[in-house]
Write a protein that holds these residues in place. Structure first.
Motif, PDB file in Angstrom:
ATOM      1  N   GLU A  31       0.826  -1.205   0.000  1.00  0.00           N
ATOM      2  CA  GLU A  31       0.000   0.000   0.000  1.00  0.00           C
ATOM      3  C   GLU A  31       0.864   1.259   0.000  1.00  0.00           C
ATOM      4  O   GLU A  31       0.517   2.261  -0.634  1.00  0.00           O
ATOM      5  CB  GLU A  31      -0.927  -0.010   1.215  1.00  0.00           C
ATOM      6  CG  GLU A  31      -2.037  -1.058   1.113  1.00  0.00           C
ATOM      7  CD  GLU A  31      -2.859  -1.167   2.378  1.00  0.00           C
ATOM      8  OE1 GLU A  31      -2.579  -0.402   3.336  1.00  0.00           O
ATOM      9  OE2 GLU A  31      -3.780  -2.003   2.419  1.00  0.00           O
ATOM     10  N   GLU A  67      -9.552   5.229  -2.092  1.00  0.00           N
ATOM     11  CA  GLU A  67      -9.413   3.826  -1.704  1.00  0.00           C
ATOM     12  C   GLU A  67      -9.939   2.896  -2.788  1.00  0.00           C
ATOM     13  O   GLU A  67      -9.391   1.821  -3.029  1.00  0.00           O
ATOM     14  CB  GLU A  67     -10.143   3.556  -0.379  1.00  0.00           C
ATOM     15  CG  GLU A  67      -9.420   4.097   0.845  1.00  0.00           C
ATOM     16  CD  GLU A  67      -8.019   3.498   0.986  1.00  0.00           C
ATOM     17  OE1 GLU A  67      -7.898   2.264   0.954  1.00  0.00           O
ATOM     18  OE2 GLU A  67      -7.059   4.263   1.105  1.00  0.00           O
ATOM     19  N   ARG A 112      -7.349   2.610  -5.517  1.00  0.00           N
ATOM     20  CA  ARG A 112      -6.247   1.732  -5.112  1.00  0.00           C
ATOM     21  C   ARG A 112      -6.647   0.268  -5.196  1.00  0.00           C
ATOM     22  O   ARG A 112      -5.858  -0.571  -5.623  1.00  0.00           O
ATOM     23  CB  ARG A 112      -5.805   2.071  -3.689  1.00  0.00           C
ATOM     24  CG  ARG A 112      -5.146   3.435  -3.558  1.00  0.00           C
ATOM     25  CD  ARG A 112      -4.464   3.568  -2.208  1.00  0.00           C
ATOM     26  NE  ARG A 112      -3.916   4.903  -1.999  1.00  0.00           N
ATOM     27  CZ  ARG A 112      -3.039   5.201  -1.056  1.00  0.00           C
ATOM     28  NH1 ARG A 112      -2.621   4.259  -0.230  1.00  0.00           N
ATOM     29  NH2 ARG A 112      -2.580   6.428  -0.913  1.00  0.00           N
ATOM     30  N   THR A 115      -5.028  -2.544  -7.545  1.00  0.00           N
ATOM     31  CA  THR A 115      -4.500  -3.753  -6.904  1.00  0.00           C
ATOM     32  C   THR A 115      -4.934  -4.992  -7.677  1.00  0.00           C
ATOM     33  O   THR A 115      -4.150  -5.931  -7.866  1.00  0.00           O
ATOM     34  CB  THR A 115      -4.980  -3.856  -5.444  1.00  0.00           C
ATOM     35  OG1 THR A 115      -4.469  -2.744  -4.708  1.00  0.00           O
ATOM     36  CG2 THR A 115      -4.493  -5.153  -4.797  1.00  0.00           C
ATOM     37  N   LYS A 150      -7.418  -7.134  -0.337  1.00  0.00           N
ATOM     38  CA  LYS A 150      -6.388  -6.961   0.689  1.00  0.00           C
ATOM     39  C   LYS A 150      -5.382  -8.108   0.613  1.00  0.00           C
ATOM     40  O   LYS A 150      -4.168  -7.908   0.696  1.00  0.00           O
ATOM     41  CB  LYS A 150      -7.046  -6.952   2.065  1.00  0.00           C
ATOM     42  CG  LYS A 150      -6.147  -6.463   3.188  1.00  0.00           C
ATOM     43  CD  LYS A 150      -6.121  -4.958   3.253  1.00  0.00           C
ATOM     44  CE  LYS A 150      -5.408  -4.477   4.503  1.00  0.00           C
ATOM     45  NZ  LYS A 150      -5.344  -2.998   4.559  1.00  0.00           N
TER      46      LYS A 150
END
Length: 265
Positions: free
Chosen positions: A13, A134, A137, A141, A187
């Motif tokens: 991150e 967010e 991101r 990802t 995540k």
């Protein structure tokens, strides 16, 4: 998620957030399509339609898009190889206290290439007015997870991406995954990418012990890595254009099983 993965997730991150601040990493969809398609497509009306809708809807053949994708991958691969050679020399500039310069530029190039490829294959603007930082991101990802070959990331991209191609079959009966369901798997993908980054950085740092040879090894590693990464994403995006309900059901089950694994590990 165990401590090691959490630490890797945090590192990833940090790298992602820092790379996004590097000038030139962000890609403007309209300018990119105008410049890229404008040099390949003679009919200006088709180019304008591709910008207003997407390249596939505009009638640009898939094999044509695949050829353009290959040229983009070659261009970015060459760029990162040259930059990595310079960064691979002792005394390379570090742009962030905890992030080696070659790692930062490599991921900056990967993020730039990812944006170019998704725009080419019909995805909408990343970072539009309706998206939170967010969300941007998390979407990036997913792209990087596919590029680095993280297991289940391709399935997750096809099912979860907020910018899924307009060519992907959409049915009102399709089951939806909420954002709260999405977060754990993204995540985990980020954590695995972080592990890969740590291993790659260690290998490059060892190679730098011998000046000129270190630069060559660093550049060669970047060349091969970026080439494979670009092709993984372009192939996934190209195949998603012919996405069917049966494909969706298969991917949906994979993603749901992955979410269960994340929750219980």
């Amino acid at each position: 998620m165990d401590y090691a993965l959490k630490e890797s997730s945090t590192k990833f991150e940090t790298i992602l957030g820092t790379a996004l601040k590097v000038p030139g990493v962000r890609v403007d969809r309209e300018q990119f399509l105008l410049q890229t398609l404008g040099s390949k497509i003679k009919d200006g009306n088709i180019v304008n339609l591709a910008i207003e809708t997407d390249p596939v809807t505009a009638g640009i053949p898939i094999d044509k898009l695949d050829k353009i994708a290959n040229s983009l991958i070659k261009k970015r691969t060459t760029n990162t190889s040259m930059l990595s050679f310079a960064a691979g020399m002792p005394g390379g500039v570090t742009m962030a206290a905890t992030i080696p310069a070659d790692t930062l530029q490599f991921f900056g190039t990967a993020i730039k290439l990812a944006q170019e490829l998704v725009y080419l294959y019909g995805y909408g603007e990343i970072g539009n007015a309706n998206q939170l930082d967010e969300d941007i991101r998390r979407e990036l990802t997913l792209y990087l997870g596919v590029m680095l070959g993280v297991e289940k990331s391709a399935a997750a991209l096809r099912v979860l991406s907020t910018n899924i191609s307009k060519q992907v079959v959409k049915r009102t009966s399709r089951r939806a995954l909420s954002k709260t369901t999405l977060y754990p798997i993204v995540k985990k993908i980020g954590a695995i990418v972080g592990v890969k980054v740590t291993k790659a950085s260690f290998a490059k740092n060892v190679s730098k012990a011998v000046p000129i040879v270190g630069g060559i090894v660093s550049g060669g590693t970047s060349y091969l890595s970026m080439k494979h990464m670009g092709h993984r994403l372009s192939e996934t995006l190209s195949e998603s254009i012919y996405y069917t309900d049966a494909d969706y059901e298969k991917d949906f089950k994979e993603v749901c099983n992955e979410v269960v694994d994340v929750e219980f590990n």
